[in-house]
Motif scaffolding. Structure first.
Motif, short mmCIF file in Angstrom:
data_model
loop_
_atom_site.label_atom_id
_atom_site.label_comp_id
_atom_site.label_asym_id
_atom_site.label_seq_id
_atom_site.Cartn_x
_atom_site.Cartn_y
_atom_site.Cartn_z
N GLY A 183 0.81 -1.21 0.00
CA GLY A 183 0.00 0.00 0.00
C GLY A 183 0.84 1.26 0.00
O GLY A 183 2.07 1.21 0.13
N CYS A 184 0.15 2.40 -0.11
CA CYS A 184 0.85 3.69 -0.14
C CYS A 184 1.41 4.05 1.21
O CYS A 184 2.36 4.84 1.32
CB CYS A 184 -0.11 4.78 -0.63
SG CYS A 184 -1.42 5.23 0.55
N CYS B 97 -2.70 6.45 3.41
CA CYS B 97 -4.16 6.62 3.35
C CYS B 97 -4.82 6.00 4.58
O CYS B 97 -4.20 5.24 5.33
CB CYS B 97 -4.70 6.00 2.07
SG CYS B 97 -4.65 4.19 2.04
N ARG C 222 -6.88 3.57 4.81
CA ARG C 222 -6.86 2.11 4.78
C ARG C 222 -5.52 1.57 5.25
O ARG C 222 -5.46 0.63 6.06
CB ARG C 222 -7.16 1.60 3.36
CG ARG C 222 -8.56 1.92 2.88
CD ARG C 222 -8.78 1.45 1.44
NE ARG C 222 -10.03 1.97 0.92
CZ ARG C 222 -10.43 1.82 -0.34
NH1 ARG C 222 -9.66 1.16 -1.20
NH2 ARG C 222 -11.58 2.31 -0.74
N CYS C 223 -4.45 2.15 4.77
CA CYS C 223 -3.12 1.70 5.20
C CYS C 223 -2.91 1.95 6.69
O CYS C 223 -2.34 1.11 7.40
CB CYS C 223 -2.04 2.40 4.39
SG CYS C 223 -1.89 1.85 2.67
N ARG C 224 -3.37 3.09 7.15
CA ARG C 224 -3.15 3.44 8.56
C ARG C 224 -3.97 2.59 9.52
O ARG C 224 -3.67 2.54 10.71
CB ARG C 224 -3.46 4.92 8.79
CG ARG C 224 -2.50 5.88 8.08
CD ARG C 224 -2.55 7.27 8.70
NE ARG C 224 -3.91 7.80 8.73
CZ ARG C 224 -4.47 8.53 7.77
NH1 ARG C 224 -3.77 8.81 6.66
NH2 ARG C 224 -5.70 8.98 7.89
N ARG D 93 -5.26 -2.00 6.64
CA ARG D 93 -5.90 -2.55 5.43
C ARG D 93 -5.12 -2.16 4.18
O ARG D 93 -5.70 -1.83 3.15
CB ARG D 93 -7.35 -2.05 5.34
CG ARG D 93 -8.25 -2.58 6.46
CD ARG D 93 -9.65 -1.99 6.37
NE ARG D 93 -9.64 -0.55 6.65
CZ ARG D 93 -10.38 0.34 5.99
NH1 ARG D 93 -11.14 -0.03 4.97
NH2 ARG D 93 -10.33 1.62 6.33
N HIS D 94 -3.79 -2.24 4.28
CA HIS D 94 -2.97 -1.84 3.14
C HIS D 94 -3.23 -2.72 1.91
O HIS D 94 -2.99 -2.30 0.79
CB HIS D 94 -1.48 -1.90 3.50
CG HIS D 94 -0.96 -3.29 3.71
ND1 HIS D 94 -1.07 -3.96 4.91
CD2 HIS D 94 -0.34 -4.15 2.85
CE1 HIS D 94 -0.53 -5.15 4.80
NE2 HIS D 94 -0.08 -5.30 3.55
N CYS E 49 -5.59 -0.94 -0.26
CA CYS E 49 -5.27 0.46 -0.58
C CYS E 49 -5.59 0.72 -2.04
O CYS E 49 -5.24 -0.07 -2.93
CB CYS E 49 -3.78 0.71 -0.31
SG CYS E 49 -3.14 2.28 -0.93
N ASP F 146 -4.31 2.78 -4.01
CA ASP F 146 -3.10 3.05 -4.79
C ASP F 146 -2.02 1.98 -4.59
O ASP F 146 -0.84 2.24 -4.79
CB ASP F 146 -2.52 4.42 -4.40
CG ASP F 146 -3.45 5.56 -4.74
OD1 ASP F 146 -4.09 5.48 -5.81
OD2 ASP F 146 -3.57 6.50 -3.94
N ARG F 147 -2.44 0.79 -4.22
CA ARG F 147 -1.47 -0.26 -3.91
C ARG F 147 -0.78 -0.78 -5.17
O ARG F 147 -1.32 -0.75 -6.28
CB ARG F 147 -2.15 -1.43 -3.20
CG ARG F 147 -3.09 -2.23 -4.08
CD ARG F 147 -3.80 -3.30 -3.26
NE ARG F 147 -4.75 -4.08 -4.08
CZ ARG F 147 -5.99 -3.71 -4.34
NH1 ARG F 147 -6.47 -2.56 -3.84
NH2 ARG F 147 -6.79 -4.46 -5.09
#
Length: 331
Positions: free
Chosen positions: A93-94, A97, A99-101, A104-105, A108, A110-111
């Motif tokens: 993941g990025c 975002c 989701r990543c934080r 849930r990367h 993401c 933009d994964r």
């Protein structure tokens, strides 16, 4: 170096490509083994949904199931990684975002997915570079064969966990390919009563050799659909006990119809599984302690030059019954 390149549907060849160089925070991996996955086949045929939606486009360098040894590190990367046998998370993941934080990367927006989508070429090659933060060190007891099966094992373990079953309850697995059989192995290790349903005679025979029985009568406290059959999702809903769970990890080339009225009226929970991320540590631990041995699932280990034929469905004549084909890029 040599790498497999998919130039378009049904167009695969080994090419000489520039040597990868690890950038800041990255490592260079000498690939020992890489697995051929159903996703790689869908990339080869053009059936992968990412190709239809424009998320992925040709050319593609596939390969997301792998293990290898760290041979170089980039700037700002801990030199202690050098010489370690590792595998890595496919889903990158990025990192910034929501989701990543929130862990849930793997979803993401933009994964990157190594060898599938984004900017990171895959492991059906002699070498690859990946971010160091995605690595998982493998214990010395794990050989490259088991190491290359950590990624599918992580998917299978996530699927079994998602059933929310406890020891002694009955699980039905649809599909006897690599993921279906790995789900069976992890489920048995957790004390579940496991039954399988499949179509391939060799895979069913292997399942019996591994100690599993073919499905008879329910009730089924949970069902895992590990097939690429578009009729299986609705079949799973027919077979599962009311108030219990279906886990979907298989993907078909076309949409799979499910009657949501039946889902509601049976009060069934449906869970989708994408990626191995949260399951990687558990898969490594289970392989290391011997509670799960994935190696009988390997039918053959082939060379890079043989991968195009394998993607087209031509298994080596000497392959055993195991559904998984591994690749040794050094051959």
């Amino acid at each position: 170096m040599r790498a497999l390149v998919l130039a378009g549907p049904h167009r695969a060849e080994v090419q000489e490509v520039p040597d990868p160089v690890p950038g800041p925070g990255e490592v260079l991996i000498g690939v020992e083994r890489a697995g051929i996955c159903g996703t790689d086949v869908e990339l080869f045929t053009g059936g992968l949904s990412y190709l239809q939606t424009g998320i992925t486009s040709y050319p593609v360098r596939p390969g997301h199931e792998w293990c290898g040894v760290v041979t170089a590190v980039g700037p700002d990367t801990a030199p202690a990684w050098l010489g370690r046998r590792v595998t890595g998370d496919t889903m990158i993941g990025c990192g910034a975002c929501p989701r990543c934080r929130t862990g849930r990367h793997h979803v993401c927006a933009d994964r990157n997915e190594v060898g599938i989508r984004g900017a990171i070429p895959g492991a059906l090659a002699e070498r690859l570079t990946v971010p160091a933060h995605t690595l998982h060190q493998l214990p010395a007891s794990l050989d490259p064969v088991a190491g290359a099966l950590v990624e599918p094992g992580g998917n299978a373990l996530r699927s079994v966990r998602a059933t929310a079953l406890t020891a002694g309850e009955r699980l039905l697995i649809l599909g006897t390919g690599t993921i279906g059989l790995l789900c069976a192995l992890f489920a048995r290790a957790q004390g579940l009563e496991v039954h399988l349903r499949g179509r391939d005679p060799a895979q069913l025979a292997l399942a019996r050799d591994l100690g599993f029985t073919e499905a008879t009568e329910g009730p089924w406290d949970a069902v895992i659909d590990a097939t690429n059959d578009p009729t299986s999702p609705s079949l799973a809903l027919d077979l599962v006990e009311p108030g219990r769970r279906i886990v979907y990890i298989g993907l078909s080339d076309v949409p799979s119809p499910v009657d949501t009225r039946e889902l509601v009226l049976k009060d069934v929970t449906a869970v989708g599984i994408l990626g191995a991320s949260a399951g990687l540590p558990g898969a490594i631990a289970a392989y290391a302690d011997g509670s799960v041995d994935p190696r009988p699932l390997v039918g053959a280990t082939i060379a890079l030059d043989e991968v195009a034929a394998a993607l087209a469905g031509n298994r080596p004549a000497t392959a055993g019954p195991g559904p998984k084909l591994l690749v040794d890029p050094a051959r």
